[in-house]
Design an enzyme around this catalytic site. Structure first.
Site, PDB file in Angstrom:
ATOM      1  N   HIS A 169       0.849  -0.777   0.448  1.00 47.88           N
ATOM      2  CA  HIS A 169      -0.152  -0.280   0.076  1.00 47.88           C
ATOM      3  C   HIS A 169       0.569   1.066   0.072  1.00 47.88           C
ATOM      4  O   HIS A 169       1.821   1.513   0.936  1.00 47.88           O
ATOM      5  CB  HIS A 169      -0.437   0.078   1.252  1.00 47.88           C
ATOM      6  CG  HIS A 169      -1.745   1.087   1.757  1.00 47.88           C
ATOM      7  ND1 HIS A 169      -3.439   1.048   0.627  1.00 47.88           N
ATOM      8  CD2 HIS A 169      -2.096   3.051   2.045  1.00 47.88           C
ATOM      9  CE1 HIS A 169      -3.222   2.579   1.275  1.00 47.88           C
ATOM     10  NE2 HIS A 169      -3.367   2.940   1.514  1.00 47.88           N
TER      11      HIS A 169
ATOM     12  N   ASP B 107       0.524   5.351   0.108  1.00 50.70           N
ATOM     13  CA  ASP B 107       0.135   6.560   0.590  1.00 50.70           C
ATOM     14  C   ASP B 107       0.692   7.732  -0.592  1.00 50.70           C
ATOM     15  O   ASP B 107       1.985   8.221  -0.201  1.00 50.70           O
ATOM     16  CB  ASP B 107       0.265   6.884   2.045  1.00 50.70           C
ATOM     17  CG  ASP B 107      -0.839   5.771   2.591  1.00 50.70           C
ATOM     18  OD1 ASP B 107      -1.994   5.858   1.916  1.00 50.70           O
ATOM     19  OD2 ASP B 107       0.357   5.323   3.438  1.00 50.70           O
TER      20      ASP B 107
ATOM     21  N   MET C 102       0.435  11.480  -0.779  1.00 51.78           N
ATOM     22  CA  MET C 102      -0.479  12.754   0.232  1.00 51.78           C
ATOM     23  C   MET C 102       0.005  14.091  -0.645  1.00 51.78           C
ATOM     24  O   MET C 102       1.422  13.929  -0.846  1.00 51.78           O
ATOM     25  CB  MET C 102      -0.024  12.979   1.318  1.00 51.78           C
ATOM     26  CG  MET C 102      -0.647  11.163   2.579  1.00 51.78           C
ATOM     27  SD  MET C 102      -0.017  11.875   3.761  1.00 51.78           S
ATOM     28  CE  MET C 102      -0.727   9.950   4.275  1.00 51.78           C
TER      29      MET C 102
ATOM     30  N   HIS D 268      -2.962   4.236  -2.710  1.00 52.97           N
ATOM     31  CA  HIS D 268      -4.100   5.305  -2.134  1.00 52.97           C
ATOM     32  C   HIS D 268      -3.183   7.042  -1.959  1.00 52.97           C
ATOM     33  O   HIS D 268      -2.662   6.888  -1.516  1.00 52.97           O
ATOM     34  CB  HIS D 268      -3.824   4.838  -0.717  1.00 52.97           C
ATOM     35  CG  HIS D 268      -5.390   5.289   0.227  1.00 52.97           C
ATOM     36  ND1 HIS D 268      -5.118   5.581   1.595  1.00 52.97           N
ATOM     37  CD2 HIS D 268      -5.784   7.045  -0.690  1.00 52.97           C
ATOM     38  CE1 HIS D 268      -5.573   6.580   1.852  1.00 52.97           C
ATOM     39  NE2 HIS D 268      -6.656   6.479   0.840  1.00 52.97           N
TER      40      HIS D 268
ATOM     41  N   MET E 209      -4.123  10.536  -1.909  1.00 52.17           N
ATOM     42  CA  MET E 209      -5.161  10.965  -0.835  1.00 52.17           C
ATOM     43  C   MET E 209      -4.265  12.880  -1.446  1.00 52.17           C
ATOM     44  O   MET E 209      -3.725  13.333  -0.733  1.00 52.17           O
ATOM     45  CB  MET E 209      -4.197  11.217   0.690  1.00 52.17           C
ATOM     46  CG  MET E 209      -4.896  10.115   1.049  1.00 52.17           C
ATOM     47  SD  MET E 209      -3.935   8.982   2.741  1.00 52.17           S
ATOM     48  CE  MET E 209      -3.178   8.052   1.562  1.00 52.17           C
TER      49      MET E 209
ATOM     50  N   MET F 200     -12.221   4.418   5.149  1.00 55.44           N
ATOM     51  CA  MET F 200     -11.054   4.798   5.959  1.00 55.44           C
ATOM     52  C   MET F 200     -11.328   4.660   7.413  1.00 55.44           C
ATOM     53  O   MET F 200     -12.735   5.426   8.103  1.00 55.44           O
ATOM     54  CB  MET F 200     -10.751   6.263   5.931  1.00 55.44           C
ATOM     55  CG  MET F 200     -10.133   6.371   4.401  1.00 55.44           C
ATOM     56  SD  MET F 200      -8.836   5.972   4.359  1.00 55.44           S
ATOM     57  CE  MET F 200      -7.601   6.660   5.297  1.00 55.44           C
TER      58      MET F 200
ATOM     59  N   GLY G 272      -4.114  11.338   6.497  1.00 53.67           N
ATOM     60  CA  GLY G 272      -3.144  11.423   6.810  1.00 53.67           C
ATOM     61  C   GLY G 272      -1.720  11.346   7.034  1.00 53.67           C
ATOM     62  O   GLY G 272      -0.429  11.764   7.172  1.00 53.67           O
TER      63      GLY G 272
ATOM     64  N   ASP H 142      -8.047   1.110   5.823  1.00 51.11           N
ATOM     65  CA  ASP H 142      -7.307   1.434   6.190  1.00 51.11           C
ATOM     66  C   ASP H 142      -7.108   2.837   6.819  1.00 51.11           C
ATOM     67  O   ASP H 142      -7.891   3.532   7.741  1.00 51.11           O
ATOM     68  CB  ASP H 142      -7.069   2.672   5.307  1.00 51.11           C
ATOM     69  CG  ASP H 142      -5.447   2.935   4.704  1.00 51.11           C
ATOM     70  OD1 ASP H 142      -4.652   3.562   5.677  1.00 51.11           O
ATOM     71  OD2 ASP H 142      -5.269   3.746   3.991  1.00 51.11           O
TER      72      ASP H 142
HETATM   73  C1  DX5 Z   1      -2.999   7.335   6.942  1.00 52.59           C
HETATM   74  C2  DX5 Z   1      -2.723   6.011   5.651  1.00 52.59           C
HETATM   75  C3  DX5 Z   1      -2.229   5.231   6.146  1.00 52.59           C
HETATM   76  C4  DX5 Z   1      -1.944   4.988   6.929  1.00 52.59           C
HETATM   77  C5  DX5 Z   1      -1.870   3.661   8.108  1.00 52.59           C
HETATM   78  O1  DX5 Z   1      -3.871   8.372   5.942  1.00 52.59           O
HETATM   79  O2  DX5 Z   1      -3.805   6.198   4.751  1.00 52.59           O
HETATM   80  O3  DX5 Z   1      -2.631   3.944   4.729  1.00 52.59           O
HETATM   81  O4  DX5 Z   1      -0.219   4.413   6.381  1.00 52.59           O
HETATM   82  O5  DX5 Z   1      -0.994   3.611   8.992  1.00 52.59           O
HETATM   83  P1  DX5 Z   1      -1.463   2.808  10.468  1.00 52.59           P
HETATM   84  O6  DX5 Z   1      -2.307   1.758  10.503  1.00 52.59           O
HETATM   85  O7  DX5 Z   1       0.086   2.615  11.059  1.00 52.59           O
HETATM   86  O8  DX5 Z   1      -2.783   3.316  11.060  1.00 52.59           O
HETATM   87 ZN    ZN Z   2      -3.900   4.258   2.628  1.00 55.27          ZN
END
Ligand code: DX5
Ligand code: ZN
Length: 222
Positions: free
Chosen positions: A31, A33, A35, A64, A66, A135, A140, A173
């Protein structure tokens, strides 16, 4: 139901990502992320890093996004070879068109909902999607606590997905750990993102297997 574990590299060592990917060889996908510092108040990595990760890992990339203006930027991630691209419903003006673009670029199309975004306005769009991401924290940051208030939405998503008869995955997630994964699984999730629970473990590959077993365990055997 087959349960899949997607470790989030947000909790990995960003200076050693290639090695960090080897430490999760038991995972079903990685996965990633992305951002932009606008859609969420944090900034991570973008397209060039995703392209390079795809070159050094055999694991499918679950990207993913964001980011704002997903309609403009998301297709590039599908063209870069991501197996799955998730955009946020709150960041897309034309989610049906975008989902179709992602699929025609060869990726699985997925749409994410922040904790306060209801799923009901999007139910008719389900056939356009391969996955819905509910979510379970405010997006974030890694390491936040699982929000139990999202459980009813996971249940409603499961009911709606089953009603379509289509193999649409339900991903969760945020805050997924040994303590919370069972609650999300019971509510109907089948794809689990875990950042700190995997990379915070001494043996991340073993942590992935433990989480998968906990998610898929038969409640009668527990
Ligand atoms: C948060 C991300 C997640 C994050 C999850 O906004 O989208 O993918 O990495 O991390 P944990 O599992 O530590 O909550
Ligand atoms: Zn994520």
């Amino acid at each position: 139901m087959t349960c899949r574990i997607h470790p989030s590299i947000l909790s990995a060592d960003f200076a050693n990502l290639e090695t960090e990917l080897l430490r999760i060889h038991t995972a079903d996908a990685v996965h990633v992320d992305v951002m932009d510092g606008h859609f969420v108040p944090n900034l991570t990595l973008g397209l060039p890093v995703v392209q390079r990760l795809g070159q050094v890992t055999g694991l499918p990339l679950d990207v993913h996004l964001m980011i704002e203006d997903a309609d403009r930027w998301a297709p590039g991630y599908a063209e870069a070879g991501a197996a799955s691209v998730t955009f946020h419903a709150e960041a897309s003006a034309a989610p049906v068109r975008l989902a179709r673009e992602l699929r025609s670029a060869g990726a699985r199309a997925s749409m994410a909902l922040r904790p306060a975004t209801p799923i009901e306005p999007y139910l008719d769009l389900l056939p356009e999607l391969d996955m819905v991401l509910i979510m379970t924290v405010e997006p974030g940051f890694g390491g936040q606590s699982f929000l139990d208030v999202t459980l009813p939405k996971i249940r409603r998503a499961r009911q709606a997905v089953d009603g379509t008869g289509l193999p649409i995955a339900i991903q969760v997630d945020g805050g997924i750990s040994r303590d919370t994964i069972r609650r999300a699984a019971d509510a109907g999730a089948d794809v689990f993102v875990a950042g700190s629970a995997v990379y915070g473990a001494v043996d991340p590959a073993a942590a992935v297997d433990t989480l998968r077993n906990l998610a898929g365990a038969d409640p009668a055997q527990m």
